[in-house]
Design a protein around this motif. Structure first.
Motif, PDB file in Angstrom:
ATOM      1  N   LEU A 200       0.823  -1.212   0.000  1.00  0.00           N
ATOM      2  CA  LEU A 200       0.000   0.000   0.000  1.00  0.00           C
ATOM      3  C   LEU A 200       0.857   1.261   0.000  1.00  0.00           C
ATOM      4  N   ILE A 201       1.877   1.289   0.844  1.00  0.00           N
ATOM      5  CA  ILE A 201       2.733   2.481   0.903  1.00  0.00           C
ATOM      6  C   ILE A 201       3.523   2.626  -0.399  1.00  0.00           C
ATOM      7  N   SER A 202       3.944   1.513  -0.966  1.00  0.00           N
ATOM      8  CA  SER A 202       4.643   1.553  -2.253  1.00  0.00           C
ATOM      9  C   SER A 202       3.745   2.133  -3.339  1.00  0.00           C
ATOM     10  N   ILE A 204       1.577   4.445  -2.962  1.00  0.00           N
ATOM     11  CA  ILE A 204       1.597   5.903  -2.815  1.00  0.00           C
ATOM     12  C   ILE A 204       2.871   6.458  -3.445  1.00  0.00           C
ATOM     13  N   VAL A 205       3.974   5.768  -3.220  1.00  0.00           N
ATOM     14  CA  VAL A 205       5.260   6.206  -3.764  1.00  0.00           C
ATOM     15  C   VAL A 205       5.260   6.148  -5.290  1.00  0.00           C
ATOM     16  N   ASP A 206       4.720   5.058  -5.870  1.00  0.00           N
ATOM     17  CA  ASP A 206       4.759   4.951  -7.337  1.00  0.00           C
ATOM     18  C   ASP A 206       3.551   5.597  -8.015  1.00  0.00           C
ATOM     19  N   GLY A 207       2.634   6.154  -7.223  1.00  0.00           N
ATOM     20  CA  GLY A 207       1.530   6.924  -7.795  1.00  0.00           C
ATOM     21  C   GLY A 207       0.371   6.112  -8.321  1.00  0.00           C
ATOM     22  N   THR A 208       0.277   4.825  -7.962  1.00  0.00           N
ATOM     23  CA  THR A 208      -0.857   4.025  -8.416  1.00  0.00           C
ATOM     24  C   THR A 208      -1.979   4.001  -7.384  1.00  0.00           C
ATOM     25  N   PHE A 209      -1.693   4.315  -6.131  1.00  0.00           N
ATOM     26  CA  PHE A 209      -2.693   4.495  -5.075  1.00  0.00           C
ATOM     27  C   PHE A 209      -3.697   3.333  -5.048  1.00  0.00           C
ATOM     28  N   LYS A 210      -3.250   2.201  -4.582  1.00  0.00           N
ATOM     29  CA  LYS A 210      -4.050   0.976  -4.572  1.00  0.00           C
ATOM     30  C   LYS A 210      -5.332   1.138  -3.752  1.00  0.00           C
ATOM     31  N   GLY A 211      -6.480   0.892  -4.401  1.00  0.00           N
ATOM     32  CA  GLY A 211      -7.772   0.951  -3.716  1.00  0.00           C
ATOM     33  C   GLY A 211      -8.060   2.279  -3.058  1.00  0.00           C
ATOM     34  N   VAL A 212      -7.628   3.374  -3.652  1.00  0.00           N
ATOM     35  CA  VAL A 212      -7.729   4.685  -3.008  1.00  0.00           C
ATOM     36  C   VAL A 212      -9.181   5.109  -2.810  1.00  0.00           C
ATOM     37  N   LYS A 213      -9.422   5.784  -1.695  1.00  0.00           N
ATOM     38  CA  LYS A 213     -10.754   6.300  -1.386  1.00  0.00           C
ATOM     39  C   LYS A 213     -10.615   7.520  -0.487  1.00  0.00           C
ATOM     40  N   MET A 214     -11.376   8.563  -0.821  1.00  0.00           N
ATOM     41  CA  MET A 214     -11.381   9.758   0.027  1.00  0.00           C
ATOM     42  C   MET A 214     -12.413   9.586   1.128  1.00  0.00           C
ATOM     43  N   PHE A 215     -12.142  10.199   2.276  1.00  0.00           N
ATOM     44  CA  PHE A 215     -13.095  10.135   3.365  1.00  0.00           C
ATOM     45  C   PHE A 215     -14.259  11.089   3.116  1.00  0.00           C
ATOM     46  N   ALA A 216     -15.369  10.824   3.775  1.00  0.00           N
ATOM     47  CA  ALA A 216     -16.582  11.617   3.598  1.00  0.00           C
ATOM     48  C   ALA A 216     -16.339  13.080   3.964  1.00  0.00           C
ATOM     49  N   ALA A 229      -6.396  -2.491   1.263  1.00  0.00           N
ATOM     50  CA  ALA A 229      -6.430  -3.874   0.816  1.00  0.00           C
ATOM     51  C   ALA A 229      -7.245  -4.626   1.864  1.00  0.00           C
ATOM     52  N   PHE A 230      -7.320  -5.934   1.759  1.00  0.00           N
ATOM     53  CA  PHE A 230      -8.150  -6.713   2.674  1.00  0.00           C
ATOM     54  C   PHE A 230      -7.734  -6.463   4.123  1.00  0.00           C
ATOM     55  N   LYS A 231      -8.617  -5.861   4.887  1.00  0.00           N
ATOM     56  CA  LYS A 231      -8.474  -5.569   6.318  1.00  0.00           C
ATOM     57  C   LYS A 231      -7.504  -4.440   6.653  1.00  0.00           C
ATOM     58  N   ILE A 232      -6.648  -4.013   5.746  1.00  0.00           N
ATOM     59  CA  ILE A 232      -5.612  -3.032   6.111  1.00  0.00           C
ATOM     60  C   ILE A 232      -5.822  -1.706   5.384  1.00  0.00           C
ATOM     61  N   ARG A 233      -5.406  -0.632   6.052  1.00  0.00           N
ATOM     62  CA  ARG A 233      -5.575   0.718   5.532  1.00  0.00           C
ATOM     63  C   ARG A 233      -4.332   1.547   5.846  1.00  0.00           C
ATOM     64  N   THR A 248      -1.400   7.569   9.226  1.00  0.00           N
ATOM     65  CA  THR A 248      -1.540   6.422  10.115  1.00  0.00           C
ATOM     66  C   THR A 248      -1.769   5.153   9.307  1.00  0.00           C
ATOM     67  N   ALA A 249      -1.572   4.005   9.961  1.00  0.00           N
ATOM     68  CA  ALA A 249      -1.813   2.700   9.333  1.00  0.00           C
ATOM     69  C   ALA A 249      -2.487   1.810  10.361  1.00  0.00           C
ATOM     70  N   PHE A 250      -3.420   0.980   9.912  1.00  0.00           N
ATOM     71  CA  PHE A 250      -4.138   0.157  10.881  1.00  0.00           C
ATOM     72  C   PHE A 250      -4.820  -1.025  10.202  1.00  0.00           C
ATOM     73  N   VAL A 251      -5.210  -1.982  11.020  1.00  0.00           N
ATOM     74  CA  VAL A 251      -6.012  -3.117  10.575  1.00  0.00           C
ATOM     75  C   VAL A 251      -7.457  -2.783  10.902  1.00  0.00           C
TER      76      VAL A 251
END
Length: 314
Positions: A200-202, A204-216, A229-233, A248-251
């Motif tokens: 996921l962090i990679s 952001i670095v390579d600009g593909t932003f896996k499963g990106v979503k903005m907050f409400a 990704a599955f369970k992780i943010r 931040t990062a979390f499950v």
């Protein structure tokens, strides 16, 4: 009143291609559904359940794409009328993004809609000279966006050699007490999730932003996004053209956990307190050198076990 130009025609080919792609996706999904049902002769109940599953999968995929579009569209709309090509290029998806063309086509469509709305305003006899001038500036800006996107799409169609694109920088956001929050987060997360966080962090670095979503927009996290990704943010936001803050990062265990939502909103508030100083320090060599040490520590924590995997690390 000055004559207006039909800018919509400029994007005709791109919009037609978008419709064709959507049609191909729908046909593929219908065929997958048919094949699933043809594997055996199921009961009506099983057939109904299979159809519902396919519909749900299609809806998830559609929602995921709309989330990605919303992420790029937010920055796309915030560009000033005199934006530079560098500024526009910085907020577009990278060419390696799997939905690169679809997202660019969608952004073009948004520009077309904006131009049509402004054109309708210009037909209003009550428009003042000042308002007319503003309208034409907006139309010119949207025209430039479309022309630039068209040039990127033409390059993609010709399959020209793609020069390796520069990677984004990341800044690890500290807590109010000075610790690096994402490093603290990882101390409390089982190591079996580390591969996923590295991916996921990679992204952001390579600009593909896996499963990106903005907050409400009605939360404390307005303007902040997550890759998932599955369970992780991993929660992040943009600091400059090519620099992103890792907050931040979390499950994630559940969407309806009150403590989870409160904790995330608190971290968003804390980040807002620190954001002006972080942006100011992007030009501070000492700060950036310390940040680089923290980033290296992050990669070391997330480093894969095997030597072969380590060589692929960003």
């Amino acid at each position: 009143m000055a004559n207006t130009i039909d800018y919509e025609q400029m994007c005709k080919d791109e919009l037609l291609e978008l419709e064709k792609q959507e049609q191909r996706v729908n046909e593929t999904q219908r065929e997958i559904s048919r094949l699933k049902l043809d594997k055996k002769t199921p009961s009506k109940e099983v057939m109904k359940e299979a159809r519902q599953t396919v519909v749900q999968e299609e809806q998830i995929e559609e929602d995921s794409f709309e989330d990605e579009v919303a992420f790029y569209l937010n920055s796309y709309r915030q560009l000033s009328e005199d934006f530079s090509e560098e500024e526009l290029r910085a907020i577009l998806p990278k060419k390696k993004h799997p939905k690169y063309k679809d997202i660019l086509l969608r952004l073009s469509l948004e520009s077309v809609k904006e131009i049509k709305e402004v054109t309708n305003m210009l037909r209003d006899n009550d428009v003042t000279d000042e308002e007319e001038e503003i309208c034409f500036k907006v139309m010119d800006a949207e025209k430039r966006k479309i022309e630039f996107i068209r040039s990127r799409l033409v390059q993609s169609e010709k399959q020209e050699e793609i020069v390796e694109e520069e990677k984004n920088n990341i800044v690890l956001v500290p807590t109010l007490s000075g610790n690096i929050r994402v490093l603290d987060d990882l101390e409390h997360i089982p190591s079996e999730y580390y591969d996923g966080f590295r991916e996921l962090i990679s992204s952001i670095v390579d600009g593909t932003f896996k499963g990106v979503k903005m907050f409400a927009s009605n939360s404390q996290l307005f303007g902040i996004s997550e890759v998932k990704a599955f369970k992780i943010r991993v929660v992040f936001t943009r600091l400059s053209n090519d620099t992103y803050a890792i907050i931040t990062a979390f499950v994630k265990k559940t969407d309806k956990d009150k403590l989870y939502n409160e904790s995330l909103n608190n971290k968003g508030r804390e980040y807002r307190t620190l954001e002006p100083k972080l942006k100011e320090n992007l030009n501070n060599r000492e700060f950036m050198e310390e940040n680089e040490k923290s980033v290296q520590q992050l990669w070391n924590i997330l480093a894969p076990k095997s030597e072969a995997a380590r060589k692929e690390l960003v």
